[in-house]
Motif scaffolding. Sequence first.
Motif, PDB file in Angstrom:
ATOM      1  N   ASN A   5       0.983   0.131   8.184  1.00  0.00           N
ATOM      2  CA  ASN A   5       1.507  -0.803   7.179  1.00  0.00           C
ATOM      3  C   ASN A   5       0.582  -0.976   5.986  1.00  0.00           C
ATOM      4  N   ILE A   6      -0.386  -0.067   5.789  1.00  0.00           N
ATOM      5  CA  ILE A   6      -1.158  -0.076   4.548  1.00  0.00           C
ATOM      6  C   ILE A   6      -0.912   1.232   3.801  1.00  0.00           C
ATOM      7  N   GLY A   7      -0.736   1.115   2.491  1.00  0.00           N
ATOM      8  CA  GLY A   7      -0.422   2.274   1.665  1.00  0.00           C
ATOM      9  C   GLY A   7      -0.823   2.031   0.229  1.00  0.00           C
ATOM     10  N   LEU A   8      -0.079   2.655  -0.691  1.00  0.00           N
ATOM     11  CA  LEU A   8      -0.448   2.643  -2.107  1.00  0.00           C
ATOM     12  C   LEU A   8       0.590   1.931  -2.962  1.00  0.00           C
ATOM     13  N   GLU A   9       0.095   1.278  -3.994  1.00  0.00           N
ATOM     14  CA  GLU A   9       0.920   0.825  -5.116  1.00  0.00           C
ATOM     15  C   GLU A   9       0.561   1.781  -6.256  1.00  0.00           C
ATOM     16  N   TRP A  10       1.397   2.788  -6.443  1.00  0.00           N
ATOM     17  CA  TRP A  10       1.033   3.955  -7.245  1.00  0.00           C
ATOM     18  C   TRP A  10       1.695   3.917  -8.614  1.00  0.00           C
ATOM     19  N   GLU A  11       1.009   4.506  -9.576  1.00  0.00           N
ATOM     20  CA  GLU A  11       1.598   4.761 -10.889  1.00  0.00           C
ATOM     21  C   GLU A  11       0.891   5.965 -11.488  1.00  0.00           C
ATOM     22  N   PRO A  12       1.554   6.747 -12.340  1.00  0.00           N
ATOM     23  CA  PRO A  12       0.902   7.915 -12.921  1.00  0.00           C
ATOM     24  C   PRO A  12      -0.192   7.579 -13.911  1.00  0.00           C
ATOM     25  N   CYS A  13      -0.091   6.450 -14.576  1.00  0.00           N
ATOM     26  CA  CYS A  13      -0.999   6.125 -15.674  1.00  0.00           C
ATOM     27  C   CYS A  13      -2.463   6.225 -15.273  1.00  0.00           C
ATOM     28  N   HIS A  14      -2.831   5.559 -14.188  1.00  0.00           N
ATOM     29  CA  HIS A  14      -4.246   5.485 -13.843  1.00  0.00           C
ATOM     30  C   HIS A  14      -4.800   6.832 -13.416  1.00  0.00           C
ATOM     31  N   ALA A  17      -0.071  -2.793  -0.071  1.00  0.00           N
ATOM     32  CA  ALA A  17      -0.114  -1.647  -0.986  1.00  0.00           C
ATOM     33  C   ALA A  17      -1.250  -1.846  -1.981  1.00  0.00           C
ATOM     34  N   PHE A  18      -2.080  -0.806  -2.134  1.00  0.00           N
ATOM     35  CA  PHE A  18      -3.255  -0.902  -2.999  1.00  0.00           C
ATOM     36  C   PHE A  18      -2.985  -0.290  -4.364  1.00  0.00           C
ATOM     37  N   GLU A  19      -3.143  -1.103  -5.404  1.00  0.00           N
ATOM     38  CA  GLU A  19      -3.035  -0.660  -6.800  1.00  0.00           C
ATOM     39  C   GLU A  19      -4.104   0.408  -7.076  1.00  0.00           C
ATOM     40  N   SER A  72      10.351  -7.831  -5.244  1.00  0.00           N
ATOM     41  CA  SER A  72       9.948  -6.596  -4.575  1.00  0.00           C
ATOM     42  C   SER A  72       8.579  -6.696  -3.917  1.00  0.00           C
ATOM     43  N   ALA A  73       7.664  -7.432  -4.535  1.00  0.00           N
ATOM     44  CA  ALA A  73       6.299  -7.537  -4.030  1.00  0.00           C
ATOM     45  C   ALA A  73       5.656  -8.781  -4.624  1.00  0.00           C
ATOM     46  N   VAL A  74       4.634  -9.267  -3.925  1.00  0.00           N
ATOM     47  CA  VAL A  74       3.797 -10.344  -4.439  1.00  0.00           C
ATOM     48  C   VAL A  74       2.360  -9.819  -4.421  1.00  0.00           C
ATOM     49  N   SER A  75       1.647  -9.992  -5.541  1.00  0.00           N
ATOM     50  CA  SER A  75       0.365  -9.313  -5.714  1.00  0.00           C
ATOM     51  C   SER A  75      -0.762 -10.297  -6.028  1.00  0.00           C
ATOM     52  N   VAL A  76      -1.951  -9.948  -5.525  1.00  0.00           N
ATOM     53  CA  VAL A  76      -3.167 -10.690  -5.849  1.00  0.00           C
ATOM     54  C   VAL A  76      -4.198  -9.683  -6.358  1.00  0.00           C
ATOM     55  N   PHE A  77      -4.589  -9.815  -7.620  1.00  0.00           N
ATOM     56  CA  PHE A  77      -5.536  -8.888  -8.217  1.00  0.00           C
ATOM     57  C   PHE A  77      -6.893  -9.570  -8.394  1.00  0.00           C
ATOM     58  N   GLY A  78      -7.820  -9.200  -7.533  1.00  0.00           N
ATOM     59  CA  GLY A  78      -9.161  -9.743  -7.563  1.00  0.00           C
ATOM     60  C   GLY A  78     -10.035  -8.917  -6.644  1.00  0.00           C
ATOM     61  N   ALA A 122      10.231 -10.787   0.064  1.00  0.00           N
ATOM     62  CA  ALA A 122       9.433  -9.587  -0.146  1.00  0.00           C
ATOM     63  C   ALA A 122       8.759  -9.165   1.151  1.00  0.00           C
ATOM     64  N   ASN A 123       8.606  -7.854   1.328  1.00  0.00           N
ATOM     65  CA  ASN A 123       7.852  -7.368   2.487  1.00  0.00           C
ATOM     66  C   ASN A 123       6.638  -6.535   2.063  1.00  0.00           C
ATOM     67  N   ILE A 124       6.238  -6.649   0.789  1.00  0.00           N
ATOM     68  CA  ILE A 124       5.057  -5.957   0.289  1.00  0.00           C
ATOM     69  C   ILE A 124       4.137  -6.967  -0.397  1.00  0.00           C
ATOM     70  N   VAL A 125       2.859  -6.920  -0.015  1.00  0.00           N
ATOM     71  CA  VAL A 125       1.805  -7.651  -0.720  1.00  0.00           C
ATOM     72  C   VAL A 125       0.831  -6.604  -1.247  1.00  0.00           C
ATOM     73  N   SER A 126       0.490  -6.696  -2.517  1.00  0.00           N
ATOM     74  CA  SER A 126      -0.316  -5.648  -3.141  1.00  0.00           C
ATOM     75  C   SER A 126      -1.472  -6.246  -3.928  1.00  0.00           C
ATOM     76  N   GLY A 127      -2.397  -5.361  -4.320  1.00  0.00           N
ATOM     77  CA  GLY A 127      -3.514  -5.780  -5.150  1.00  0.00           C
ATOM     78  C   GLY A 127      -4.645  -4.775  -5.090  1.00  0.00           C
ATOM     79  N   PHE A 128      -5.789  -5.165  -5.631  1.00  0.00           N
ATOM     80  CA  PHE A 128      -6.981  -4.331  -5.576  1.00  0.00           C
ATOM     81  C   PHE A 128      -7.630  -4.458  -4.196  1.00  0.00           C
ATOM     82  N   THR A 129      -8.341  -3.410  -3.798  1.00  0.00           N
ATOM     83  CA  THR A 129      -9.114  -3.503  -2.561  1.00  0.00           C
ATOM     84  C   THR A 129     -10.330  -4.395  -2.728  1.00  0.00           C
TER      85      THR A 129
END
Length: 295
Positions: free
Chosen positions: A173-182, A138-140, A63-69, A97-104
């Motif tokens: 083409n920029i948006g959110l990687e969202w979850e309720p927890c945070h 998509a931004f976590e 679904s997505a490939v992510s880089v968190f840094g 996949a057509n989504i790459v996500s991570g921290f800004t």
Amino acid sequence: MNNPLRIGTLVGGHDAVRVIPQIMKHGFESFNLTFWQTTGDLDLAETAKRVREIVDEQGIIISAVSVFGNPLTGAGDNADTLASWERVIDHAQLFGANIVSGFTGRLTDQPIDQSIPRFKEVFGELARRAADRGVRIAFENCDMGGTWQTGDWNIAHNPTAWEMMFDAVPDENIGLEWEPCHQMSSLIDPIPQLRKWAPKVFHVHGKDATIAWDIVKEYGVHGPREFVWHRTPGFGDTNWSDIITILRQNGYQGTIDIEGWHDPVYKDELEMTGQVHALNYLKQCRGGDFVPNPV
């Protein structure tokens, strides 16, 4: 698999070839591959080929490939983070996949607004690079222990910051990687937030929270007592049927990928027990498996 909203889980990109064959039998329908700060010397093209050989015949997607840094500073262990974003964007389609996500990222220990010019510089270019390759960013929404005034990982954890970010880089083409927890960890009600921001939600992480309102009311949020815990879906406070309803009302056809390894109870030897419970719970919340209408 005809359901347009799949339920999956996160898997480390370096471990994907080893781990996915062991857990896909539980019924996961998608996998979000993740990297911490760098892809290292991993051959992404070869990894994509091997992963696709495993998942394609089972009808499972990446679904997505992510880089968190922190791609804004490149300091210390983040020296390769920006280059890793570029590599993952370039290789995402090989994974299907057509989504790459991570921290800004953010300017270390500076207020969020001070990071916006650098965010615009870095992600304006990454957004163009991604658009050329049919990829969305998509931004976590995790604060990583940061606040509005200080932090060293991410600015995308507050809706005021989202408004500033999307004003600075208005690309579609920029948006959110969202979850309720945070959001719940900041005592934000996630349901009205999702109603407002659903059109910008490109990817959803399956992570919930439990808020101890008795502790909040007696001790507040700045004392030594914990007042909120990250939870695996099905064990937290959120009604995920409501979340899935709002997502579908807004035309969401992505995935909900469970972000495990945070639950204070369903951890260690109970990790996959909790994740498979979450998988089945989320499938029930979406209405079960797809059933075709009569002709």
